[in-house]
Write an enzyme that holds these catalytic residues in place. Structure first.
Site, short mmCIF file in Angstrom:
data_model
loop_
_atom_site.label_atom_id
_atom_site.label_comp_id
_atom_site.label_asym_id
_atom_site.label_seq_id
_atom_site.Cartn_x
_atom_site.Cartn_y
_atom_site.Cartn_z
N LYS A 10 0.83 -1.20 0.00
CA LYS A 10 0.00 0.00 0.00
C LYS A 10 0.88 1.27 0.00
O LYS A 10 2.10 1.18 0.20
CB LYS A 10 -0.95 -0.06 1.21
CG LYS A 10 -1.88 -1.29 1.16
CD LYS A 10 -2.83 -1.31 2.34
CE LYS A 10 -3.75 -2.52 2.30
NZ LYS A 10 -4.73 -2.51 3.44
N TYR A 50 -12.29 -3.56 -3.37
CA TYR A 50 -12.93 -3.55 -2.04
C TYR A 50 -14.45 -3.60 -2.18
O TYR A 50 -15.16 -2.90 -1.45
CB TYR A 50 -12.49 -2.30 -1.28
CG TYR A 50 -11.08 -2.35 -0.74
CD1 TYR A 50 -10.67 -3.35 0.17
CD2 TYR A 50 -10.13 -1.40 -1.11
CE1 TYR A 50 -9.38 -3.39 0.66
CE2 TYR A 50 -8.83 -1.44 -0.60
CZ TYR A 50 -8.46 -2.44 0.28
OH TYR A 50 -7.18 -2.48 0.79
N ASN A 117 -2.03 -0.22 6.99
CA ASN A 117 -1.40 -1.46 7.43
C ASN A 117 -0.53 -2.12 6.37
O ASN A 117 -0.35 -3.34 6.37
CB ASN A 117 -2.46 -2.42 7.98
CG ASN A 117 -3.56 -2.71 6.97
OD1 ASN A 117 -3.42 -2.38 5.80
ND2 ASN A 117 -4.63 -3.34 7.42
N HIS A 120 -1.84 -5.66 1.51
CA HIS A 120 -3.07 -6.42 1.29
C HIS A 120 -2.67 -7.78 0.75
O HIS A 120 -1.75 -7.88 -0.05
CB HIS A 120 -3.96 -5.73 0.24
CG HIS A 120 -5.04 -6.65 -0.24
ND1 HIS A 120 -6.22 -6.81 0.45
CD2 HIS A 120 -5.09 -7.51 -1.30
CE1 HIS A 120 -6.95 -7.73 -0.18
NE2 HIS A 120 -6.29 -8.15 -1.24
N GLU A 131 -9.18 -10.29 -7.64
CA GLU A 131 -8.24 -9.19 -7.43
C GLU A 131 -7.15 -9.17 -8.50
O GLU A 131 -6.68 -8.10 -8.91
CB GLU A 131 -7.65 -9.30 -6.02
CG GLU A 131 -8.71 -9.03 -4.95
CD GLU A 131 -8.32 -9.46 -3.56
OE1 GLU A 131 -7.15 -9.87 -3.35
OE2 GLU A 131 -9.18 -9.38 -2.66
P1 TYD Z 1 -10.31 -6.41 5.73
O1 TYD Z 1 -10.49 -7.13 4.42
O2 TYD Z 1 -11.30 -6.62 6.81
O3 TYD Z 1 -8.86 -6.70 6.35
P2 TYD Z 1 -7.52 -7.35 5.76
O4 TYD Z 1 -6.83 -6.26 4.96
O5 TYD Z 1 -6.73 -7.73 6.97
O6 TYD Z 1 -7.93 -8.51 4.91
O7 TYD Z 1 -10.29 -4.84 5.43
C1 TYD Z 1 -9.63 -4.33 4.31
C2 TYD Z 1 -8.94 -3.04 4.68
O8 TYD Z 1 -9.89 -2.07 5.07
C3 TYD Z 1 -8.01 -3.18 5.87
O9 TYD Z 1 -6.74 -3.67 5.51
C4 TYD Z 1 -7.96 -1.77 6.38
C5 TYD Z 1 -9.34 -1.22 6.07
N1 TYD Z 1 -10.19 -1.21 7.26
C6 TYD Z 1 -10.37 -0.03 7.97
O10 TYD Z 1 -9.78 1.01 7.60
N2 TYD Z 1 -11.16 -0.02 9.08
C7 TYD Z 1 -11.80 -1.13 9.52
O11 TYD Z 1 -12.53 -1.06 10.55
C8 TYD Z 1 -11.61 -2.36 8.79
C9 TYD Z 1 -12.29 -3.63 9.25
C10 TYD Z 1 -10.82 -2.35 7.68
#
Ligand code: TYD
Length: 136
Positions: A10, A50, A117, A120, A131
């Site tokens: 990201k 998404y 974070n 992905h 994807e």
């Molecule tokens: P998700 O698919 O639930 O998590 P992951 O990336 O661990 O598979 O969510 C996708 C992205 O959406 C996540 O990486 C960060 C964002 N996100 C938020 O900003 N706030 C939230 O409360 C959640 C659940 C996700």
């Protein structure tokens, strides 16, 4: 069960110069990087990627974050690689992501609208196929 998964480094990962370290962890584990490209995400690509989150209150924050700079998209193959890269990535929330994981070691919650974070990775065979069609 050879699989291919889709990963994104990201914008925070690219900005902070962590692309090499993130890909190195995936390679060190034993997975194979099959393709890599750098691009700036469009709103259309993000809505497709998404598609399960577009109605969430934090979705506009995701768009702002994910379009804030270039990203790296990569295809990674290996036996059970979907599960394996999820494990290397760590939990969604960087504060509680386990040390030793990419998110646990390198990401820190800064209180932004969208969780930043770093990485992905696809969570299922179906997601990986979808994807891959979005980014390649
Ligand atoms: P998700 O698919 O639930 O998590 P992951 O990336 O661990 O598979 O969510 C996708 C992205 O959406 C996540 O990486 C960060 C964002 N996100 C938020 O900003 N706030 C939230 O409360 C959640 C659940 C996700």
């Amino acid at each position: 069960m050879k699989q291919t998964t889709l990963i994104l480094v990201k914008p925070d990962g690219v900005r902070r110069g962590l692309v090499g370290q993130i890909l190195a962890r995936i390679e060190a584990k034993g997975y194979t990087i099959e393709d890599v490209r750098m691009l700036t995400a469009t709103e259309q690509q993000l809505a497709a990627h998404y598609r399960e989150l577009v109605d969430k209150p934090f979705y506009p924050g995701i768009v702002e974050y994910m379009t804030s700079g270039p990203i790296i998209a990569a295809l990674v193959s290996g036996h059970r690689v979907i599960e394996g890269v999820r494990s290397l990535s760590g939990a969604t929330d960087p504060t509680t992501a386990a040390p030793g994981t990419i998110r646990g070691d390198f990401a820190c919650d800064t209180g932004t609208d969208s969780i930043e974070n770093l990485i992905h990775s696809s969570d299922s065979v179906q997601s990986a196929e979808h994807e891959t069609s979005v980014w390649f």
